[in-house]
Design a protein around this motif. Structure first.
Motif, PDB file in Angstrom:
ATOM      1  N   CYS A 248       0.849  -1.193   0.000  1.00  0.00           N
ATOM      2  CA  CYS A 248       0.000   0.000   0.000  1.00  0.00           C
ATOM      3  C   CYS A 248       0.885   1.243   0.000  1.00  0.00           C
ATOM      4  CB  CYS A 248      -0.906  -0.002   1.234  1.00  0.00           C
ATOM      5  SG  CYS A 248      -2.156   1.315   1.236  1.00  0.00           S
ATOM      6  N   TYR A 249       0.711   2.086  -1.003  1.00  0.00           N
ATOM      7  CA  TYR A 249       1.497   3.319  -1.121  1.00  0.00           C
ATOM      8  C   TYR A 249       0.547   4.509  -1.208  1.00  0.00           C
ATOM      9  CZ  TYR A 249       4.744   6.819  -2.959  1.00  0.00           C
ATOM     10  OH  TYR A 249       5.494   7.962  -3.148  1.00  0.00           O
ATOM     11  N   GLN A 250       0.638   5.386  -0.214  1.00  0.00           N
ATOM     12  CA  GLN A 250      -0.203   6.589  -0.150  1.00  0.00           C
ATOM     13  C   GLN A 250      -1.680   6.247  -0.335  1.00  0.00           C
ATOM     14  OE1 GLN A 250       1.392   9.526  -2.872  1.00  0.00           O
ATOM     15  NE2 GLN A 250       3.206   9.878  -1.614  1.00  0.00           N
ATOM     16  N   GLY A 251      -2.107   5.227   0.386  1.00  0.00           N
ATOM     17  CA  GLY A 251      -3.505   4.836   0.382  1.00  0.00           C
ATOM     18  C   GLY A 251      -3.945   3.984  -0.788  1.00  0.00           C
ATOM     19  N   GLU A 252      -3.054   3.745  -1.758  1.00  0.00           N
ATOM     20  CA  GLU A 252      -3.397   2.956  -2.938  1.00  0.00           C
ATOM     21  C   GLU A 252      -2.798   1.556  -2.817  1.00  0.00           C
ATOM     22  OE1 GLU A 252      -5.317   3.750  -5.521  1.00  0.00           O
ATOM     23  OE2 GLU A 252      -5.775   5.726  -4.654  1.00  0.00           O
ATOM     24  N   TRP A 253      -3.673   0.545  -2.867  1.00  0.00           N
ATOM     25  CA  TRP A 253      -3.229  -0.834  -2.790  1.00  0.00           C
ATOM     26  C   TRP A 253      -2.831  -1.367  -4.164  1.00  0.00           C
ATOM     27  CZ3 TRP A 253      -2.300  -3.756   1.432  1.00  0.00           C
ATOM     28  CH2 TRP A 253      -2.843  -3.348   2.652  1.00  0.00           C
ATOM     29  N   GLY A 254      -1.840  -2.230  -4.167  1.00  0.00           N
ATOM     30  CA  GLY A 254      -1.427  -2.924  -5.375  1.00  0.00           C
ATOM     31  C   GLY A 254      -0.503  -4.058  -4.978  1.00  0.00           C
ATOM     32  N   GLU A 282      -2.763  -2.027  10.249  1.00  0.00           N
ATOM     33  CA  GLU A 282      -3.000  -0.917  11.150  1.00  0.00           C
ATOM     34  C   GLU A 282      -3.817   0.140  10.419  1.00  0.00           C
ATOM     35  OE1 GLU A 282       0.686   0.773  12.340  1.00  0.00           O
ATOM     36  OE2 GLU A 282       1.284   1.379  10.328  1.00  0.00           O
ATOM     37  N   ALA A 283      -4.438   1.013  11.189  1.00  0.00           N
ATOM     38  CA  ALA A 283      -5.258   2.053  10.581  1.00  0.00           C
ATOM     39  C   ALA A 283      -4.388   3.035   9.812  1.00  0.00           C
ATOM     40  CB  ALA A 283      -6.046   2.786  11.658  1.00  0.00           C
ATOM     41  N   ASP A 284      -4.838   3.392   8.628  1.00  0.00           N
ATOM     42  CA  ASP A 284      -4.179   4.415   7.819  1.00  0.00           C
ATOM     43  C   ASP A 284      -4.983   5.694   7.987  1.00  0.00           C
ATOM     44  OD1 ASP A 284      -2.976   6.022   5.938  1.00  0.00           O
ATOM     45  OD2 ASP A 284      -2.888   4.452   4.396  1.00  0.00           O
ATOM     46  N   GLU A 285      -4.620   6.460   8.993  1.00  0.00           N
ATOM     47  CA  GLU A 285      -5.416   7.628   9.355  1.00  0.00           C
ATOM     48  C   GLU A 285      -5.397   8.700   8.270  1.00  0.00           C
ATOM     49  OE1 GLU A 285      -3.997   8.917  13.119  1.00  0.00           O
ATOM     50  OE2 GLU A 285      -4.645   7.093  14.179  1.00  0.00           O
ATOM     51  N   LYS A 286      -4.274   8.833   7.568  1.00  0.00           N
ATOM     52  CA  LYS A 286      -4.172   9.872   6.546  1.00  0.00           C
ATOM     53  C   LYS A 286      -5.064   9.578   5.358  1.00  0.00           C
ATOM     54  CE  LYS A 286      -0.822  12.467   3.778  1.00  0.00           C
ATOM     55  NZ  LYS A 286       0.626  12.681   3.457  1.00  0.00           N
ATOM     56  N   TYR A 287      -5.136   8.310   4.968  1.00  0.00           N
ATOM     57  CA  TYR A 287      -5.884   7.958   3.753  1.00  0.00           C
ATOM     58  C   TYR A 287      -7.165   7.177   4.055  1.00  0.00           C
ATOM     59  CZ  TYR A 287      -1.687   9.500   1.335  1.00  0.00           C
ATOM     60  OH  TYR A 287      -0.631  10.243   0.865  1.00  0.00           O
TER      61      TYR A 287
END
Length: 320
Positions: A248-254, A282-287
């Protein structure tokens, strides 16, 4: 009945363990970040914590639900590992961590990678009788730093067939995806030549390929492998708890991690999924989502697992 079904399954796990370094300096490698006085403050305690966590991932990722009334647990037969520094790390993982009772054996590369990270294959001697293994050097090309060798191993599975396995960790995207794309294609082409050499001996050879390719399914290096007659069996793998890929990079999964199979193995493909129990997330609070519970965020120690989630693939190899 369940035992008979399980006897015919071959389970492969692929995992980038995110910088499994020991705490000893190798004067021939750039490993100073992962020393007690390095920027990551990598101590023996943190090292052993990580080993235990990797062992936990491997042991827990073997869940297999036979039906609605029974759940059996089988360790993966094969575990393709990326980002491990040396033989000492694998010896500690297989003989001194929570994984020790699994009795895994292993083979690994000894690559010219500047940081000293390599790839490895853990295998259960009960379901994969090793015949041979070797490191396949990726020849240098202009502008490309020395990279990880490709690991090749072949062994006999319970059906009596010979299975050929390749483990890959292609160059990263550091420096820009476009600039580094030719390097990953170069690795894919080297891999395909190795596959061709196996097929030259046995046209219908059973081949499995797993690793971190640092490319997604639509990228050129992955398309090159598919065009070479390899089936990307992990193409649609997702998790059960929100993971839409292994990374996961900056909220984008791949998925930078992939599993490929040749025709004979692909025919027996059963399933592939991303192993994403809640304790690996873990929670991704930013995204506003979830992300892998990694070991470091920059130089900040998080006491997690890895920035990649495990990838599982299962095959029916016709055992009895």
């Amino acid at each position: 009945m369940i035992q008979l079904i399980l006897a015919s399954l071959l389970t492969l796990m692929e995992l980038n363990v995110e910088n499994l370094f020991d705490c000893q300096h190798d004067s021939l490698k750039n490993d100073t970040e992962f020393l007690p006085d390095g920027s990551y403050h990598w101590t023996r305690w943190r090292y052993w914590q990580k080993l235990q966590k990797i062992g936990k991932e491997i042991m827990a990722a073997n869940e297999w639900e036979g039906d609605s009334t029974a759940t059996d647990y089988l360790l993966p037969d094969l575990v393709a590992i990326c980002e491990v520094e040396n033989d000492s790390c694998l010896r500690d993982l297989t003989e001194r961590s929570v994984l020790r009772k699994a009795r895994y054996q292993y083979v690994m590369t000894a690559s010219p990678d500047a940081r000293g990270i390599d790839v490895a294959l853990l295998y259960s001697p009960y379901s994969f009788g090793l015949i041979a293994s070797r490191s396949l050097r990726v020849p240098p090309m202009k502008g490309m730093k020395p990279t990880r060798d490709i690991l090749y191993a072949c062994g006999v599975v319970p059906s009596g067939d010979t299975l050929h396995v390749f483990v890959v960790h292609a160059p990263s995207r550091s420096g820009g995806e476009g600039r580094t794309q030719p390097f990953r294609m170069h690795v894919a082409q080297t891999l395909c030549r190795a596959v061709d050499s196996v097929r030259a001996t046995s046209a219908d050879a059973s081949i499995l390929i797993a690793g971190d390719f640092n490319d997604y399914s639509g990228d050129a290096s992955i398309r090159h492998l598919v065009a070479h007659g390899l089936t990307e069996v992990s193409a649609h793998a997702v998790g059960r708890n929100g993971a839409k890929g292994t990374y996961c990079y900056q909220g984008e999964w791949g998925s930078l991690d992939h599993v490929f199979a040749s025709g004979p193995v692909a025919v027996g493909f059963k399933e592939s999924y991303v192993f994403d129990p809640l304790w690996l997330l873990e929670a991704d609070e930013k995204y506003n989502g979830v992300k892998p519970r990694r070991n470091y965020a920059g130089p900040s120690y998080k006491n997690g697992y890895s920035d990649h989630l495990p990838l599982i693939a299962r095959f029916d190899y016709g055992g009895s």
